[in-house]
Design a protein around this motif. Structure first.
Motif, PDB file in Angstrom:
ATOM      1  N   ILE A 237       0.603  -1.231   0.056  1.00 25.57           N
ATOM      2  CA  ILE A 237       0.128  -0.110   0.065  1.00 25.57           C
ATOM      3  C   ILE A 237       0.927   1.403  -0.120  1.00 25.57           C
ATOM      4  CG2 ILE A 237      -1.682   1.335   1.238  1.00 25.57           C
ATOM      5  CD1 ILE A 237      -2.550  -1.331   2.884  1.00 25.57           C
ATOM      6  N   VAL A 238       0.677   2.226  -0.851  1.00 19.09           N
ATOM      7  CA  VAL A 238       1.561   3.443  -0.887  1.00 19.09           C
ATOM      8  C   VAL A 238       0.282   4.429  -0.601  1.00 19.09           C
ATOM      9  CG1 VAL A 238       2.653   5.078  -2.365  1.00 19.09           C
ATOM     10  CG2 VAL A 238       3.288   2.582  -2.730  1.00 19.09           C
ATOM     11  N   ASP A 239       0.798   5.207   0.394  1.00 22.58           N
ATOM     12  CA  ASP A 239      -0.060   6.390   0.809  1.00 22.58           C
ATOM     13  C   ASP A 239       0.412   7.602   0.180  1.00 22.58           C
ATOM     14  OD1 ASP A 239      -1.174   8.522   2.250  1.00 22.58           O
ATOM     15  OD2 ASP A 239      -0.820   7.799   4.118  1.00 22.58           O
ATOM     16  N   ASP A 240      -0.194   8.025  -0.844  1.00 19.11           N
ATOM     17  CA  ASP A 240       0.104   9.100  -1.719  1.00 19.11           C
ATOM     18  C   ASP A 240      -0.698  10.173  -1.452  1.00 19.11           C
ATOM     19  OD1 ASP A 240       2.455   9.262  -3.141  1.00 19.11           O
ATOM     20  OD2 ASP A 240       1.458   8.771  -5.176  1.00 19.11           O
ATOM     21  N   VAL A 241      -1.279  10.338  -0.178  1.00 22.01           N
ATOM     22  CA  VAL A 241      -2.366  11.347   0.044  1.00 22.01           C
ATOM     23  C   VAL A 241      -1.667  12.851   0.095  1.00 22.01           C
ATOM     24  CG1 VAL A 241      -3.544  12.334   2.093  1.00 22.01           C
ATOM     25  CG2 VAL A 241      -3.749   9.889   1.410  1.00 22.01           C
ATOM     26  N   GLN A 242      -0.485  13.013   0.292  1.00 22.26           N
ATOM     27  CA  GLN A 242       0.203  14.111   0.700  1.00 22.26           C
ATOM     28  C   GLN A 242       1.370  14.560  -0.466  1.00 22.26           C
ATOM     29  OE1 GLN A 242       2.784  16.120   4.214  1.00 22.26           O
ATOM     30  NE2 GLN A 242       0.785  16.687   4.186  1.00 22.26           N
ATOM     31  N   ALA A 243       2.228  13.186  -0.914  1.00 23.07           N
ATOM     32  CA  ALA A 243       3.030  13.352  -1.786  1.00 23.07           C
ATOM     33  C   ALA A 243       2.732  13.094  -3.276  1.00 23.07           C
ATOM     34  CB  ALA A 243       3.918  12.283  -1.331  1.00 23.07           C
TER      35      ALA A 243
END
Length: 426
Positions: A237-243
């Motif tokens: 899982i990649v959390d790309d919410v901010q980046a």
């Protein structure tokens, strides 16, 4: 209303935070600028903590939203089919996923970043039948209980008021000062029958840790993590919410590594205009929720679909991407020069793209610099477990003049703070 904080002090909860760092009443904003009720202008190097990558009140998005509201377009729809949602889904596939050879089903889990993280964790556990999730040192994934359990910050974790379980924390890239040993450490824990670590359902990570101090993972480390997951049947899982959404120079922050996560979390700037919207992108073979098994009242924000669809026009060619990459070099060069000019900062460069900053060994210095920037007309926050990093987060659409003016305010502020502390002389 007057530019007075008394009403907020009197009626708003003590949990409020940003108003303490930026103590004025804001009213108007456009592009990379924001004004308070006294008409004082600020350059915005905060960008809604990454929710305003395209700046404030983009003209084309604003007009599309006005037109939609004027024609009485549906605002709230849960997950019913609407014209606005259909147009977004089609355009997101054609403009973002297809050109990058990415195949994902799109889930709308609710309006916020923590909503998409919760849905990702829940789905990974459902798919694998396992309970544990591996997260990483200094990671931040949200403030609800599941997301908080995979967050590293001790202060934020304490706010849960209960044990946070079913997670294992592993070292993020360079936490042990060596890429290969970091990966070997993780593999040993996963493979050794005496480690006490069961095979997890998933790994969850940010490629650049926004709240955790702008720690940027190297591409070889990301590739290594993907291989660890693939070899053991663990979901990535990649959390790309901010980046994500262009902040690091490509639409998805993981693109330069050439990896393909099983699940991607998006929120913040995916709505384009600052309107709440979140997506959970799921590899089709893992799209196994039964109808209604995960839901939410506000997962159908049609106003956000309208602006999000218009925002995707920024990605129909590579002009914005190239602009972000070129301006990112200017930011890096400026920060490197600042470190050379002011060794008294005792600092180091952090991050990549339009999420960079300087980490200082001097306690409280980054916070003082951010405060002085505010006095001088620039909004900038701090990051890291001890707020040791001052964090540059301009809109990715900022022009050269705005960027350079903002950078000059930072240099002026650094000079003033160091002189006041008698660390340098004028």
């Amino acid at each position: 209303m007057q530019n007075d904080l008394k009403v907020f002090d009197q009626h708003e909860s003590e949990v409020r935070s940003y108003v303490r760092g930026f103590p004025t009443v804001f009213h108007k904003a456009k592009g990379h600028k924001i004004w308070d009720l006294d008409g004082k202008e600020y350059i915005d190097f905060f960008a809604g903590a990454g929710a305003l990558n395209y700046g404030h009140n983009d003209e084309k998005m604003k007009q599309k939203l006005i037109d939609y509201i004027t024609e009485d377009g549906i605002t709230h729809s849960l997950d019913k089919a609407t014209k606005a949602k259909g147009e977004f889904l089609e355009k997101f596939h054609e403009v973002i996923l297809k050109p990058r050879n990415l195949d994902y089903k799109v889930m709308f889990p609710g309006p916020t970043g923590t909503n998409t993280v919760e849905s990702a964790l829940k789905l990974a556990r459902k798919v694998t039948g396992r309970t544990n999730v591996v997260s990483f040192t200094n990671g931040f994934h949200g403030m609800t209980i599941g997301a908080l359990a995979v967050t590293g910050n001790a202060f934020k974790r304490k706010g849960a008021g209960m044990p946070l379980t079913n997670t294992v924390t592993m070292p993020f890239d360079n936490f042990l000062d060596n890429t290969s040993s970091d990966l070997e450490y993780i593999e040993r824990f996963l493979d050794n029958n005496g480690s006490g670590v069961d095979t997890p359902a998933a790994f969850i990570l940010e490629t650049v840790q926004g709240e955790g101090g702008l720690n940027a993972a190297r591409m070889e480390w990301l590739k290594g993590i993907e291989k660890i997951c693939r070899d053991r049947g663990i979901l990535l899982i990649v959390d790309d919410v901010q980046a994500g959404v262009g902040r690091t120079g490509t639409f998805f922050s993981f693109e330069p590594a050439g990896i393909k996560p099983d699940i991607v979390c998006l929120s913040k700037s995916i709505g384009g205009y600052g309107s709440p919207l979140a997506l959970t992108l799921i590899a089709p073979k893992y799209d196994t929720f039964a109808p209604g098994e995960h839901n939410g009242t506000f997962r159908g924000n049609n106003h956000a679909f309208v602006t999000a669809t218009e925002a995707l026009n920024y990605w129909t060619d590579d002009a914005l991407e190239k602009s972000v990459q070129e301006k990112s070099k200017k930011i890096t060069s400026f920060l490197e020069d600042l470190l050379k000019k002011f060794p008294e900062l005792k600092g180091s460069l952090r991050g990549r793209g339009f999420m960079q900053g300087i980490s200082s060994e001097i306690e409280g210095l980054a916070d003082e610099i951010a405060g002085k920037c505010f006095e001088n007309g620039l909004i900038m926050e701090t990051a890291g477990p001890d707020d040791e990093v001052f964090k540059l987060f301009p809109p990715i659409t900022i022009d050269d003049e705005g960027l350079e003016k903002g950078l000059s305010i930072i240099e002026k502020s650094v000079t003033q703070v160091l002189e006041a502390k008698e660390l340098v002389t004028s």
